[in-house]
Write a protein that holds these residues in place. Sequence first.
Motif, PDB file in Angstrom:
ATOM      1  N   TYR A 180      29.178 -29.907  62.794  1.00 37.72           N
ATOM      2  CA  TYR A 180      28.382 -29.004  63.630  1.00 37.72           C
ATOM      3  C   TYR A 180      29.081 -28.745  64.962  1.00 37.72           C
ATOM      4  O   TYR A 180      29.197 -27.590  65.404  1.00 37.72           O
ATOM      5  CB  TYR A 180      26.998 -29.597  63.861  1.00 37.72           C
ATOM      6  CG  TYR A 180      26.165 -28.804  64.842  1.00 37.72           C
ATOM      7  CD1 TYR A 180      25.572 -27.604  64.463  1.00 37.72           C
ATOM      8  CD2 TYR A 180      25.982 -29.249  66.150  1.00 37.72           C
ATOM      9  CE1 TYR A 180      24.818 -26.866  65.362  1.00 37.72           C
ATOM     10  CE2 TYR A 180      25.231 -28.518  67.058  1.00 37.72           C
ATOM     11  CZ  TYR A 180      24.646 -27.324  66.660  1.00 37.72           C
ATOM     12  OH  TYR A 180      23.894 -26.593  67.555  1.00 37.72           O
ATOM     13  N   ILE A 181      29.563 -29.807  65.606  1.00 39.40           N
ATOM     14  CA  ILE A 181      30.265 -29.627  66.881  1.00 39.40           C
ATOM     15  C   ILE A 181      31.561 -28.847  66.684  1.00 39.40           C
ATOM     16  O   ILE A 181      31.943 -28.014  67.513  1.00 39.40           O
ATOM     17  CB  ILE A 181      30.538 -31.001  67.535  1.00 39.40           C
ATOM     18  CG1 ILE A 181      29.218 -31.712  67.837  1.00 39.40           C
ATOM     19  CG2 ILE A 181      31.355 -30.844  68.812  1.00 39.40           C
ATOM     20  CD1 ILE A 181      29.381 -33.114  68.385  1.00 39.40           C
ATOM     21  N   SER A 182      32.243 -29.104  65.553  1.00 41.30           N
ATOM     22  CA  SER A 182      33.519 -28.432  65.277  1.00 41.30           C
ATOM     23  C   SER A 182      33.342 -27.014  64.762  1.00 41.30           C
ATOM     24  O   SER A 182      34.337 -26.306  64.570  1.00 41.30           O
ATOM     25  CB  SER A 182      34.316 -29.243  64.246  1.00 41.30           C
ATOM     26  OG  SER A 182      34.546 -30.551  64.700  1.00 41.30           O
ATOM     27  N   ARG A 183      32.100 -26.609  64.511  1.00 42.45           N
ATOM     28  CA  ARG A 183      31.798 -25.300  63.931  1.00 42.45           C
ATOM     29  C   ARG A 183      32.476 -25.133  62.580  1.00 42.45           C
ATOM     30  O   ARG A 183      32.977 -24.046  62.227  1.00 42.45           O
ATOM     31  CB  ARG A 183      32.216 -24.165  64.859  1.00 42.45           C
ATOM     32  CG  ARG A 183      31.669 -24.270  66.268  1.00 42.45           C
ATOM     33  CD  ARG A 183      32.014 -23.056  67.104  1.00 42.45           C
ATOM     34  NE  ARG A 183      31.670 -23.255  68.506  1.00 42.45           N
ATOM     35  CZ  ARG A 183      31.769 -22.311  69.440  1.00 42.45           C
ATOM     36  NH1 ARG A 183      32.216 -21.116  69.127  1.00 42.45           N
ATOM     37  NH2 ARG A 183      31.439 -22.571  70.694  1.00 42.45           N
ATOM     38  N   GLY A 184      32.504 -26.216  61.798  1.00 42.93           N
ATOM     39  CA  GLY A 184      33.132 -26.177  60.487  1.00 42.93           C
ATOM     40  C   GLY A 184      32.267 -25.463  59.464  1.00 42.93           C
ATOM     41  O   GLY A 184      31.047 -25.374  59.596  1.00 42.93           O
ATOM     42  N   SER A 185      32.911 -24.937  58.427  1.00 46.56           N
ATOM     43  CA  SER A 185      32.193 -24.217  57.374  1.00 46.56           C
ATOM     44  C   SER A 185      31.724 -25.206  56.311  1.00 46.56           C
ATOM     45  O   SER A 185      32.400 -26.183  55.990  1.00 46.56           O
ATOM     46  CB  SER A 185      33.096 -23.159  56.748  1.00 46.56           C
ATOM     47  OG  SER A 185      34.233 -23.784  56.164  1.00 46.56           O
ATOM     48  N   ILE A 186      30.531 -24.941  55.754  1.00 49.35           N
ATOM     49  CA  ILE A 186      29.922 -25.781  54.714  1.00 49.35           C
ATOM     50  C   ILE A 186      29.552 -24.870  53.562  1.00 49.35           C
ATOM     51  O   ILE A 186      28.964 -23.799  53.766  1.00 49.35           O
ATOM     52  CB  ILE A 186      28.685 -26.524  55.256  1.00 49.35           C
ATOM     53  CG1 ILE A 186      29.055 -27.365  56.484  1.00 49.35           C
ATOM     54  CG2 ILE A 186      28.071 -27.412  54.184  1.00 49.35           C
ATOM     55  CD1 ILE A 186      27.878 -28.042  57.147  1.00 49.35           C
TER      56      ILE A 186
END
Length: 1409
Positions: free
Chosen positions: A818-824
């Motif tokens: 979430y902090i890294s703005r990663g894709s899921i």
Amino acid sequence: MLVDLPRLTNSLRVPFDVDQAYLNRKALLRSLKAASSSAALHGEWELARKIVYQWDEASAEVRQAYKQYIAAVVELMGGEVVSGEFHEVALYIYHLFNVSSDDKDGGSVKRLSDKKFELEKFFGHSVPDANLRKLASLVDRLSGLQKNQQRTMNIPESMSVGGEELEFGADLPFQPPARFVVDFSLDHREITVDETSTSLSQPEGSSNYGGSASVRPHNEGNFDLEWLRDACDKIVSESTSHFPRDELAMTICQVLDSEKPGDEHRKELVECIHHGLLVLKSDRLVSNTQPRLPSYATQVTVQTESERQIDKLRRKEEKKNRRGTDHGMENDFSSLTFSSLVHASEKKNLFDDLVGYGDGSQLAATALPKGTVRKHYKGYEEVTVPAMPNAPMKPGEKLIEIKELDDFAQAAFHGYKSLNRIQSRIYQKTYFSNENILVCAPTGAGKTNIAMISILHEIGQHLRDGYLHKEEFKIVYVAPMKALAAEVTSTFSHRLSPLNITVRELTGDMQLSKNELEETQMIVTTPEKWDVITRKSSDMSLSMLVKLLIIDEVHLLNDDRGPVIEALVARTLRQVVDSVRRGHQVMVFVHSRKDTGKTAENLIFGRAGRPQFDKSGEGIIITSHEKLAYYLRLLTSQLPIESQFINSLKDNLNAEVALGTVTNVKEACAWLGYTYLFIRMKMNPLAYGIGWDEVMADPSLSLKQRSLVSDSARALDKAKMMRFDEKSGNFYCTELGRIASHFYIQYSSVETYNEMLKRHMSDSEVIDMVAHSSEFENIVVREEEQNELEIMTRKCPLEVKGGPSNKHGKVSILIQMYISRGSIDAFSLVSDAAYISSSLARVMRALFEICLRRGWSEMSSFMLDYCKAVDRQIWPHQHPLRQFDKDISAEILRKLEEREVDLDNLYEMQEKDIGALIRYAPGGKLVKQFLGYFPMVQLFATVSPITRTVLKVDLTITPEFVWKDRFHGPVQRWWILVEDSENDHIYHSELFSLTKRMAKGEPQKLSFTVPIFEPHPPQYIIRAISDSWLHAEAFYIISIQNLALPEAHTTHTELLDLKPLPVTALSNRAYEALYNFSHFNPIQTQAFHVLYHTDQNVLLGAPTGSGKTISAELAMLHLFNTQPDMKVIYIAPLKALVRERMNDWRKRLVSKLGKHMVEMTGDYTPDLTALLSTDIIISTPEKWDGISRNWHSRGYVKKVGLMILDEIHLLGADRGPILEVIVSRMRYISSQTDRPVRFVGLSTALANANDLADWLGVEENGLFNFKPSVRPVPLEVHIQGYPGKYYCPRMNSMNKPTYAAICTHSPIKPVLIFVSSRRQTRLTALDLLQFAASDERPRQFLAMPEEALQMILSQVVDQNLRHTLQFGIGLHHAGLNDKDRSLVEELFANNKIQAMLSIHGWKHSFELL
């Protein structure tokens, strides 16, 4: 028919069981040793012996019937059981309904009607028909069982004849050891028809649904278990066997269930047995699907110790017999009773009892409509339930037309012609009354319009003379979900717009400013959001304006979110209970299908069938086969809503303590009484773990209430969320508890933080600790997610403790993503990540506050960085300019991070240098531009030591950035921290708000104090850290090494052990007559010689109430003796003190010594003649300053020989400069006129008395600086701090603790309360009166008869004072006229009223402490 009975040896085995005989003998010996215990036991069953013939020998079935009857009587009495009264009622009801069999044959309806009239006459109130029928049925059953028992019971004669014991078994009639054969004719058996079974039988013409039915009336030729019970009953009654009827019948059932062939009659009995076993199995399966279903109509068995022991032995034997055998219900009779088997066999087929017949208007609430079809397919089964037709309109029923509403209300129903049937039915109650309402109706029944009607009613109450007083009310609509809140907001905004009513949404997504809240008349929110708002004392003014509360989907009480709804309802009820009593309305909405909320939220049951969307709807439930019957029952049965509040009791108790509404165990019990939990505990105690014995011993459940509260309080005390004084029962909120309440942190999470939170932690340890929070306990690990979690683990910048296969590891991964703005990718992971992110920010903020309150400087900064990292979704180690990522390209940001250039370097670089650094010339200008937007401030501080341990800091904050609304909004908040870097401790913290106007104006100044300890640290660091921008901070270093501090020890005058001087030491009878005591106190005695016999200047520092005024009078008397032509000037800082001194000295000095006295204040200016002839001048500093400025032309100023300065310690306050000026001027006048002026300073104990004495010219023997503890009357000091930035909420939060302190520390002695304003005296007094009334002691502060009170009240002018005096509380402030003020002082001094409230500025005028 011939029926075989068991062998004689079997019938002998039970009555002469060795274990039972041993236990009976043990009980007999115990009763002989403890006669009192036996008497108590006799008293316990006294009522039973009056109702049941030969109670001690009664069968288990009779005992059970008796206990059911007693439970029904308890229910009729509402659970309030008083021993003597209860016995009388139980006996009366039993004799009332215990009629002969002849009376039962006919006229049952008339008989019940007559008995109802008699019973209502006995009770004095109406009796529900359901309770009446239940009691009649239970009395009939108990009476019938007793008759059977009396027929069958053969009481054996004594085992001893003439003192000789008979041989065991000698008195038993002998019969051949063969099977008994009894000829029992079917033609002469009794036929009993149960009303219930008759009503459940299938009517003619109905279809046989789902198989053959096993419930038939007892007509000729029917062989079922009822017939078998009657047959066994007759066999046992006509024989001498003691073998119980039910065991005989159960034995026969076991024989019949064997594989041996039999006749047709046996086949029918076997079918009944098998059907009963099938029903019992189904019930067990259904109950297993509801792990927490409450136990309704559970038969509670009250057993003696011996009975319990026998029951324990029996259970052991049954368990042993079942070991190694088939546990199926079909073949296991050991765990069944014959009664349960008969009851089960009477039921219809599993689905037959759910199917209704006839038209819709005749449908029972527990039946599915006619036309329900059940179909069997390969591998599954389908049940189709048709829609029910609407019931026809009843005679006299009509729909309410919109034109019948008031004109203003019709605007909200534009396009409507009339209300529907449900709305019309409750229109009268909703629109024309203030009664609380509970609406239970299906989805689509028009509950929104019912809410609108109630809203219009509330609006109408504030519409006067065509003008709507919007500031008088607030309406709150609590919707279960954010999506529904948005829809409700839109709907009501549109419909109420003609009335100019503002409707706004207040949820986690939509925040409202203070001004927006004030402008809003209707707030639409969620349970959690409203709970958070009402938990904070700063928002209490908002909640007190709420006049209408609408709770949608209140049936969620039965859900996990139930405790939230329950908590806010209980809190609202307590806060507005007075408003409710005055007629304001609270409205609650509920769905009609109680516990189907979980299913309906996930299926199409919500919108389907709503009139505004469709004419019909279809809902589909897909479930496993064993739950089919359960869901069919959900569609027909109104399952009760049970409270889940007990699971969150600790959290909600902590919230009330933090709010200040609960301060002790007594108040907590009262608060718990407002909850739905307490209502359900009384209605269904077994579901909440309360045994029958507890209910009988404590019918009101007050002990259970106290136990729940005390247990929760102990747990909270252990977790340091509050302090619980078990001796007094008082609760004291802690910072940790307040943080948990404000940030909605669960008790279990706080326990986790107490264990895992340390002064120094790494990044991964912090993330792991957050992952262990209870807020994320619903996250589960799924097998199908493991591959993607493994991939995400490799992308995480921090170590994942536990790995992806661990629940906490999964939470840690999703936090980092979430902090890294990663894709899921996986939908389940997307859902879990959204769930975590919704709580992550407040959890981080709570941890920051915890570290801040603990004073951990390093960890506080660390946690604040992570708070901002979560808000910005940027890691603390990333470049600060990433916070402008929407305006600065990712490529530029990447290059800045690669070059590792920080903000300080960028500030010093030119645009072209930055462009060259990132190898993109235009980028230099862009970076430089946004550097100017980045929030930065400059700090400067000056330090002034107040004492050797306290420093005053004056801090100047200068903003150095360009304010842009797009980035900075209306306000920027900065944390101001003062740290000791060596000890890693924060000594001061506050949140400073910087607005746009402040940023463009002058530098901002703050003043505060910080402590300093020995040995002195080398330096303190003042830091300003932005609350929302990463890396936006500034610092300033304060050097302690070269700081000039006051002397190490303050010199206090020791109080000598002197013999008190008598007043005769004055050697003047006129002076002696001034005092109504015989001896001076120790302080006056010690200073007497210097004051009365010398001309030396004196500084007297002593606690309030130690007699300083009389000490000053000694100096005045010395002046009268030595220089009678000189004048005394008495300087008092307040007009109140001037007036008090005038009143006192006028009675004594003026009248008895013949002296002249004048007052000089803003209200009084005496003429020149009076000033020239006066001996004593009493003045305020400002007035004497104005007079003494022209001392050359005013001779009376030059004739001052003694200057008394009262409350001289105020020299350091705002009015200090004036005091300093007049003292300096009088010393100068003395030096110029060669007429010495004596100075006497009166003060409390001083820290730097020597400095003040030097200034006043006081020599060593004239300085008296006594310790604060030196008081004529010992004083206990209790200090309580109250947080809160805003004045009104903070003052309001102090009122209840003030009342608690009065009750604890001074329940009967006088109480003086100082507040900060005249208005606050009234508000605090009214709150104290309310708290006293809540304790049912409204006049606890009053100590005078009614006649005297009325006479006094007739003299009072001030209306507020007149009101509070009625209850023994006085008001004292400058707004009262002299007469009222004097009256209050007299009443308080004479202990006629116990409490008096005054403004803090008047505290110097009271010598009452």
